[in-house]
Write a protein that holds these residues in place. Structure first.
Motif, mmCIF file in Angstrom:
data_model
loop_
_atom_site.group_PDB
_atom_site.id
_atom_site.type_symbol
_atom_site.label_atom_id
_atom_site.label_comp_id
_atom_site.label_asym_id
_atom_site.label_seq_id
_atom_site.Cartn_x
_atom_site.Cartn_y
_atom_site.Cartn_z
ATOM 1 N N ALA A 184 0.981 -1.239 0.003
ATOM 2 C CA ALA A 184 0.047 0.052 0.074
ATOM 3 C C ALA A 184 0.849 1.423 -0.066
ATOM 4 C CB ALA A 184 -0.856 0.056 1.393
ATOM 5 N N VAL A 185 0.433 2.227 -0.496
ATOM 6 C CA VAL A 185 0.978 3.520 -0.511
ATOM 7 C C VAL A 185 1.174 4.152 0.914
ATOM 8 C CG1 VAL A 185 0.415 6.147 -1.178
ATOM 9 C CG2 VAL A 185 0.425 4.076 -2.886
ATOM 10 N N ARG A 186 2.189 4.971 1.118
ATOM 11 C CA ARG A 186 2.505 5.594 2.487
ATOM 12 C C ARG A 186 3.238 6.958 2.005
ATOM 13 N NH1 ARG A 186 7.680 5.081 4.527
ATOM 14 N NH2 ARG A 186 9.061 3.577 3.594
ATOM 15 N N GLY A 187 3.397 7.351 0.782
ATOM 16 C CA GLY A 187 3.706 8.628 0.584
ATOM 17 C C GLY A 187 4.589 8.616 -0.545
ATOM 18 N N VAL A 188 5.371 9.986 -0.587
ATOM 19 C CA VAL A 188 6.337 10.011 -1.781
ATOM 20 C C VAL A 188 7.677 10.656 -1.250
ATOM 21 C CG1 VAL A 188 4.546 10.465 -3.538
ATOM 22 C CG2 VAL A 188 5.776 12.443 -2.148
ATOM 23 N N ARG A 189 8.468 10.234 -1.962
ATOM 24 C CA ARG A 189 9.797 10.815 -1.494
ATOM 25 C C ARG A 189 10.449 11.972 -2.459
ATOM 26 N NH1 ARG A 189 13.834 6.501 0.548
ATOM 27 N NH2 ARG A 189 12.505 7.125 2.337
ATOM 28 N N THR A 190 10.982 12.990 -2.037
ATOM 29 C CA THR A 190 11.721 14.109 -2.655
ATOM 30 C C THR A 190 12.956 14.416 -2.279
ATOM 31 O OG1 THR A 190 10.964 16.056 -1.483
ATOM 32 C CG2 THR A 190 9.448 15.030 -2.886
ATOM 33 N N PRO A 191 13.836 14.994 -2.838
ATOM 34 C CA PRO A 191 15.309 15.199 -2.325
ATOM 35 C C PRO A 191 15.106 16.324 -1.089
ATOM 36 C CG PRO A 191 15.248 15.451 -4.730
ATOM 37 C CD PRO A 191 13.848 15.421 -4.257
ATOM 38 N N GLY A 197 12.884 15.889 1.376
ATOM 39 C CA GLY A 197 12.433 14.908 2.189
ATOM 40 C C GLY A 197 10.973 14.229 1.830
ATOM 41 N N ASP A 198 10.825 13.327 2.695
ATOM 42 C CA ASP A 198 9.459 12.436 2.767
ATOM 43 C C ASP A 198 8.358 13.281 2.921
ATOM 44 O OD1 ASP A 198 11.335 10.278 1.825
ATOM 45 O OD2 ASP A 198 11.026 9.248 3.604
ATOM 46 N N ILE A 199 7.308 12.648 2.118
ATOM 47 C CA ILE A 199 5.835 13.264 2.514
ATOM 48 C C ILE A 199 5.105 12.125 2.931
ATOM 49 C CG2 ILE A 199 3.854 14.750 1.658
ATOM 50 C CD1 ILE A 199 5.536 16.191 -0.368
ATOM 51 N N HIS A 200 4.536 11.979 3.928
ATOM 52 C CA HIS A 200 3.956 10.652 4.260
ATOM 53 C C HIS A 200 2.209 10.861 4.198
ATOM 54 C CE1 HIS A 200 7.542 8.732 5.646
ATOM 55 N NE2 HIS A 200 7.860 9.815 6.298
ATOM 56 N N ALA A 201 1.821 9.860 3.555
ATOM 57 C CA ALA A 201 0.202 10.080 3.404
ATOM 58 C C ALA A 201 -0.283 8.526 2.972
ATOM 59 C CB ALA A 201 -0.174 11.002 2.526
ATOM 60 N N PRO A 202 -1.326 8.473 3.300
ATOM 61 C CA PRO A 202 -1.942 6.845 2.905
ATOM 62 C C PRO A 202 -2.626 7.016 1.648
ATOM 63 C CG PRO A 202 -3.442 8.041 4.471
ATOM 64 C CD PRO A 202 -2.316 8.995 4.285
ATOM 65 N N ALA A 203 -2.615 8.085 0.933
ATOM 66 C CA ALA A 203 -3.097 8.468 -0.637
ATOM 67 C C ALA A 203 -2.264 9.284 -1.425
ATOM 68 C CB ALA A 203 -4.521 8.799 -0.439
ATOM 69 N N VAL A 204 -2.075 8.753 -2.640
ATOM 70 C CA VAL A 204 -1.209 9.821 -3.649
ATOM 71 C C VAL A 204 -2.032 9.819 -4.721
ATOM 72 C CG1 VAL A 204 1.009 9.638 -5.108
ATOM 73 C CG2 VAL A 204 1.160 9.115 -2.585
ATOM 74 N N VAL A 205 -2.333 11.038 -5.242
ATOM 75 C CA VAL A 205 -2.904 11.416 -6.556
ATOM 76 C C VAL A 205 -1.988 11.484 -7.489
ATOM 77 C CG1 VAL A 205 -4.704 12.915 -7.568
ATOM 78 C CG2 VAL A 205 -4.980 12.235 -5.294
#
Length: 396
Positions: free
Chosen positions: A187-194, A196-204
């Protein structure tokens, strides 16, 4: 310094569709972070004409989405200060046919559209100039579409982002998504960027033409391909073109699967004065080369519709990449292959107009409500086994 954020949903892509998804999700009470590698509206949105159209859509799922989106656009335009700030014009569209065969096909389409809820008014050849006095002589007739409208896309995206932030959303630009984070169960738990991470149970996934690359970061395929188009911009003029005016064969070009160059005359005036001239379509990857032959064809087509344009200077041309999907329908809704992954991309040249409906539907699904439209035709995994061309630009 890296930062870690936590929210309910990350929307990737701050173009028109991403801005709308962020707005409606925030207004639904969700904690939203909108992230983009560039500025707001810096991709396909910034290279658009801003069309909000029903006239070019055959009855079916896309037309239903266009009608929903048109109502939502009208609602946003009624909010204080919005219409003026986005240059919203409910000016209508006029589709014209040069011969009897084209007019017959146009009349058949208009009849089907009327049955689906579209206002489509047949215009006899001797009445065309009541609507557009400078239109060429000798046309066979046309159809007037009062529901067609226009916005200035860069301004509209910026305004919707501003409204989203007023509703509580956060904006992070200049951040490239390098990974979609997933749990051990997938399951999705967020995204990674240079940064820092952005944590979320949903990514659009609202990454537009680059939606296939973002899907790949989540481990799934989505066959989004770039379809290049040019727009010519004239010097500012007194208002002589009052509607969006285009030839009937434009509808066939929109629906075509061909990768080859196609052009059909599309002309519209703007509130600021310049006339916008299109439209071309070709699948050439992310080739940003200027094409003099294409722009000449656009100019020639425009003067066939409006002869006075032959004496008007074109001051610039720009190009963009429409997010093309093989069946010409966007991917909207949850991806059954990855829990927590949602898609809102692949609208081709209709993303500005369809953005509000798309964002509204995404927000409904995110909050567990029954969407206003059946999302089955837009199902992201309907292309099982198909992949997009390898990306030829930088990652998201």
């Amino acid at each position: 310094m890296n930062e870690a954020l936590t929210c309910d949903v990350v929307v990737v892509g701050a173009g028109m569709v991403g801005a709308a998804a962020a707005l409606y999700a925030a207004r639904a009470g969700l904690r939203v972070v909108l992230v983009d590698r560039g500025p707001v509206g810096g991709g396909t949105t910034g290279a658009g004409e801003g069309n909000l159209l029903v006239s070019d859509k055959e009855p079916g799922a896309e037309l239903d989405l266009a009608l929903l989106s048109g109502r939502l656009w009208a609602g946003l335009a009624a909010e204080p200060g919005v219409a003026r700030s986005v240059e919203y014009e409910a000016k209508g569209g006029l589709v014209v046919a040069s011969g009897e065969q084209g007019l017959a096909a146009l009349d058949v389409l208009a009849a089907a559209q009327r049955a689906a809820g579209v206002e489509a008014v047949s215009v006899a050849p001797d009445r065309l100039h009541d609507h557009e006095p400078y239109l060429a002589q000798g046309l066979a007739g046309g159809v007037l579409y009062p529901q067609d409208a226009q916005v200035m896309p860069a301004l509209a995206a910026a305004r919707l982002v501003r409204l989203a932030r007023t509703a509580g959303a956060s904006l992070r630009t200049g951040r490239t998504v390098t990974r979609v984070l997933r749990t051990a169960s997938g399951a999705v738990r967020g995204v990674r960027t240079p940064q820092g991470d952005i944590h979320a149970p949903a990514v659009v996934n609202a990454a537009g033409t680059w939606g296939g690359e973002l899907a790949a970061l989540a481990g799934v395929s989505l066959p989004v391909l770039p379809r290049r188009g040019f727009v010519l911009v004239t010097e500012p003029l007194p208002r002589r073109v009052h509607h969006k005016v285009y030839a009937a064969d434009y509808v066939a070009d929109v629906a075509s699967d061909s990768a080859a160059l196609q052009t059909s005359p599309v002309v519209e005036g703007t509130a600021a004065g310049p006339v916008l001239i299109g439209a071309s379509r070709e699948r050439v990857g992310f080739d940003r080369s200027f094409s003099l032959p294409v722009t000449r064809r656009l100019a020639a087509g425009a003067t066939l519709l409006f002869p006075f344009l032959a004496q008007v200077r074109a001051v610039r041309a720009y190009l963009g990449f429409r997010p093309y999907m093989p069946d010409h329908l966007p991917a909207i809704g949850p991806d059954a292959r990855v829990p927590g992954l949602f898609h809102a991309c692949g609208h081709e040249g209709a993303g500005i107009g369809l953005s509000t409906g798309t964002g509204h539907l995404i927000a409904q699904v995110l909050t567990g409500r029954t969407p206003d439209l059946d999302l089955a035709p837009f199902r992201p995994d309907r292309f099982a086994g198909r992949t997009a061309d390898p990306p030829s630009e930088e990652a998201l």
